[in-house]
Design an enzyme around this catalytic site. Structure first.
Site, PDB file in Angstrom:
ATOM      1  N   GLU A  33       0.910  -1.014   0.029  1.00  0.00           N
ATOM      2  CA  GLU A  33      -0.035  -0.012  -0.081  1.00  0.00           C
ATOM      3  C   GLU A  33       1.052   1.239  -0.087  1.00  0.00           C
ATOM      4  O   GLU A  33       0.609   2.297  -0.638  1.00  0.00           O
ATOM      5  CB  GLU A  33      -0.908   0.042   1.232  1.00  0.00           C
ATOM      6  CG  GLU A  33      -2.316  -1.081   0.991  1.00  0.00           C
ATOM      7  CD  GLU A  33      -3.095  -1.272   2.170  1.00  0.00           C
ATOM      8  OE1 GLU A  33      -4.221  -1.136   2.017  1.00  0.00           O
ATOM      9  OE2 GLU A  33      -2.552  -1.625   3.282  1.00  0.00           O
ATOM     10  N   GLU A  64      -4.091  -9.513   3.699  1.00  0.00           N
ATOM     11  CA  GLU A  64      -4.601  -9.439   4.761  1.00  0.00           C
ATOM     12  C   GLU A  64      -5.951 -10.171   4.910  1.00  0.00           C
ATOM     13  O   GLU A  64      -6.526 -10.526   5.963  1.00  0.00           O
ATOM     14  CB  GLU A  64      -5.344  -7.857   4.697  1.00  0.00           C
ATOM     15  CG  GLU A  64      -4.400  -6.679   5.213  1.00  0.00           C
ATOM     16  CD  GLU A  64      -3.630  -6.275   3.701  1.00  0.00           C
ATOM     17  OE1 GLU A  64      -2.943  -5.237   3.906  1.00  0.00           O
ATOM     18  OE2 GLU A  64      -3.566  -6.925   2.741  1.00  0.00           O
TER      19      GLU A  64
END
Length: 188
Positions: A42, A62
């Site tokens: 990210e 995740e």
């Protein structure tokens, strides 16, 4: 051990941090050597572009923890590589190597590990040698115009182009071109 409110605040802090990187008025190059998983991917996605070593690995794992990317991965990745490819990576939690990331359009260049920082710095120096105001305006127009209607984005570009002609750097750059010499930009 976070509750819902703490997780919300943690995500907001992550978004704020990555937005600061994304919104810097100068280019930011991610140089990835090794694992950039979850928040690492990210962070890289918040940069203007990514150089990776042959050892680099990317992923948003995740979902393997029962959650999903919370620092902009679900928004930046689809804009970069399309919804289908982004959903596949996000939904599977799959890790990809530098070559796969390059083929998907996540990575701009793949380099040997020993050359990664040298080449990244070389590109940064090449950018820094150009007119800073022109670079800043170009970054602003690309970023702001990306989600606009094409006609609106072209209008934005025209206005920013006009602003560029009010700078000393524009005068210096074009004069240097005519005089066949390197420009001496001052950032004014």
């Amino acid at each position: 051990n976070m509750n819902s409110i703490e997780a919300l605040n943690f995500s907001k802090l992550g978004h704020l941090t990555l937005k600061m990187i994304q919104d810097l008025d100068r280019p930011v190059i991610a140089a990835v050597n090794g694992y950039a998983l979850g928040g690492g991917t990210e962070i890289a996605l918040a940069c203007d572009f990514i150089y990776a070593s042959e050892n680099a690995r990317f992923g948003l794992p995740e979902v393997t923890l029962g959650i999903f990317p919370g620092f902009g991965g679900t928004q930046r990745l689809p804009r970069l590589i399309g919804k289908g490819n982004a959903k596949e990576l996000i939904f599977t939690g799959k890790m990809i190597n530098a070559q796969e990331a390059y083929q998907m359009g996540i990575v701009n260049r793949i380099l040997p590990p020993a050359a990664l920082m040298e080449e990244t710095k070389k590109t940064a120096a090449q950018i820094a040698a150009n007119g800073a105001i022109g670079i800043r305006l170009a970054k602003m127009v690309v970023d702001a115009g990306f989600d606009m209607d094409l006609n609106e984005a072209c209008t934005l570009e025209s206005y920013a182009f006009g602003v560029g002609f009010a700078t000393e750097d524009q005068k210096e750059g074009m004069t240097a071109f005519i005089e066949k010499r390197k420009p001496n930009f001052k950032g004014r």
